[in-house]
Scaffold this motif. Structure first.
Motif, mmCIF file in Angstrom:
data_model
loop_
_atom_site.group_PDB
_atom_site.id
_atom_site.type_symbol
_atom_site.label_atom_id
_atom_site.label_comp_id
_atom_site.label_asym_id
_atom_site.label_seq_id
_atom_site.Cartn_x
_atom_site.Cartn_y
_atom_site.Cartn_z
ATOM 1 N N GLY A 90 0.808 -1.209 0.000
ATOM 2 C CA GLY A 90 0.000 0.000 0.000
ATOM 3 C C GLY A 90 0.847 1.267 0.000
ATOM 4 N N ARG A 91 1.929 1.254 0.774
ATOM 5 C CA ARG A 91 2.795 2.433 0.830
ATOM 6 C C ARG A 91 3.561 2.645 -0.473
ATOM 7 N N LEU A 92 3.784 1.574 -1.222
ATOM 8 C CA LEU A 92 4.493 1.675 -2.495
ATOM 9 C C LEU A 92 3.549 1.837 -3.682
ATOM 10 N N VAL A 144 5.813 -2.440 11.707
ATOM 11 C CA VAL A 144 7.266 -2.253 11.653
ATOM 12 C C VAL A 144 7.855 -2.984 10.449
ATOM 13 N N LEU A 145 7.405 -4.205 10.210
ATOM 14 C CA LEU A 145 7.902 -4.956 9.063
ATOM 15 C C LEU A 145 7.516 -4.293 7.743
ATOM 16 N N ARG A 150 9.361 -1.819 2.777
ATOM 17 C CA ARG A 150 9.384 -0.647 1.906
ATOM 18 C C ARG A 150 10.803 -0.120 1.741
ATOM 19 N N SER A 151 11.544 -0.050 2.848
ATOM 20 C CA SER A 151 12.916 0.436 2.772
ATOM 21 C C SER A 151 13.791 -0.500 1.950
ATOM 22 N N GLY A 152 13.561 -1.815 2.095
ATOM 23 C CA GLY A 152 14.356 -2.765 1.323
ATOM 24 C C GLY A 152 14.114 -2.664 -0.166
ATOM 25 N N VAL A 153 12.865 -2.491 -0.548
ATOM 26 C CA VAL A 153 12.551 -2.359 -1.976
ATOM 27 C C VAL A 153 13.125 -1.059 -2.525
ATOM 28 N N GLN A 182 15.736 -9.226 -4.851
ATOM 29 C CA GLN A 182 16.985 -8.568 -4.468
ATOM 30 C C GLN A 182 16.879 -7.908 -3.101
ATOM 31 N N ALA A 183 15.693 -7.413 -2.772
ATOM 32 C CA ALA A 183 15.524 -6.722 -1.494
ATOM 33 C C ALA A 183 15.492 -7.683 -0.314
#
Length: 287
Positions: A90-92, A144-145, A150-153, A182-183
């Motif tokens: 959702g955030r992406l 949190v996950l 999101r940060s990993g992607v 990859q993330a």
């Protein structure tokens, strides 16, 4: 001699490092010895305080509590990972309303203390202890996950996604086949760390009368007439929690090594050209 990152220590530096290491070891041994002295001085290793653990009823109580802890953790871990994936998607999202809704949910549940969530679900919604515990852990750890995902992607090189779009892939295909694989390797340590937090937070279940591992230890330490063996109970329960957390860390290391050996993610080797091949190509170019 020197390396790329730092100069190798010389003889004086090595002697200084050995002295610091020796002093640190002595201090650590002294601390351990002082703790053992206090335990012996307060008679924590007497047979009267350790005899209850030999009883079958006590062992069954501890095993039942451990099973309930693993049950709550397993449910919370699976649901938190699923919720984190949904909220991260959702955030992406490219649609602004979905992105705003995902951001609002993530920030709200991440800011709420997990104990408040558990109590609210247990008291206000009149849920069962297991349901309240798993729901609270799922909402908090899932939010949190979601930020971890999101940060990993977003940490994947931007050119990877652009190249995939240039090949005609849709966004779902780019996420599934290019960005997420990859993330995952970069996100794995943070994911395992958060799962360790969820495992330790299952101990909050004893506050809502959920019969987990810590609740069983509390019953042994306070409700039985064995001179209140509180310290022995802690010495039995703590290594079990530590062992489970170390097992999760080992699992993460094993998964990471398995991914590195996976031929689907390894770069294919390019054979070096032979001299004869170079000569033939040079002859053709001149002709």
């Amino acid at each position: 001699m020197s390396t790329v990152l730092y100069d190798l220590p010389g003889p004086r530096a090595r002697r200084r490092y050995r002295c610091v290491g020796l002093v640190g070891t002595l201090v650590l041994l002294a601390l351990v010895g002082w703790i053992l002295f206090l335990l012996f001085h307060t008679h924590q290793f007497t047979a009267a305080k350790w005899t209850p653990f030999a009883y079958q009823g006590i062992q069954e109580l501890l095993l039942t509590g451990l099973g309930n802890t693993l049950r709550a953790f397993g449910l919370a871990a699976v649901l938190a990972l699923a919720l984190g994936g949904v909220l991260a998607a959702g955030r992406l999202s490219a649609h602004r309303p979905i992105r705003w809704a995902g951001t609002l949910l993530v920030e709200f549940f991440r800011a709420m203390p997990v104990l408040v969530l558990i109590f609210f679900i247990y008291v206000a919604l009149r849920a069962e202890p297991l349901t309240a515990l798993v729901s609270g852990l799922t909402l908090y750890n899932g939010s949190v996950l979601a930020e971890v995902f999101r940060s990993g992607v977003n940490a994947v090189e931007r050119g990877q996604g652009e190249a995939a779009y240039a090949l005609g892939m849709r966004k779902t295909q780019v996420m599934r086949y290019v960005l997420v694989p990859q993330a995952v390797r970069a996100m794995l340590p943070a994911i395992i760390s958060q799962l360790v937090v969820a495992l330790k937070d299952t101990s909050l279940g004893f506050l809502i009368t959920y019969e987990e591992f810590l609740h069983a230890g509390k019953l042994i330490a306070s409700n039985l007439d064995y001179d209140l063996p509180f310290i022995p109970v802690v010495m039995v329960i703590s290594p079990v929690y530590i062992g489970m957390c170390m097992l999760l860390s080992w699992l993460a290391t094993w998964v990471a090594r398995r991914q590195r050996r996976n031929p689907k993610v390894e770069a294919g080797g390019v054979a070096a050209p032979e001299p004869a091949t170079l000569q033939q190509e040079d002859h053709r170019a001149r002709g």
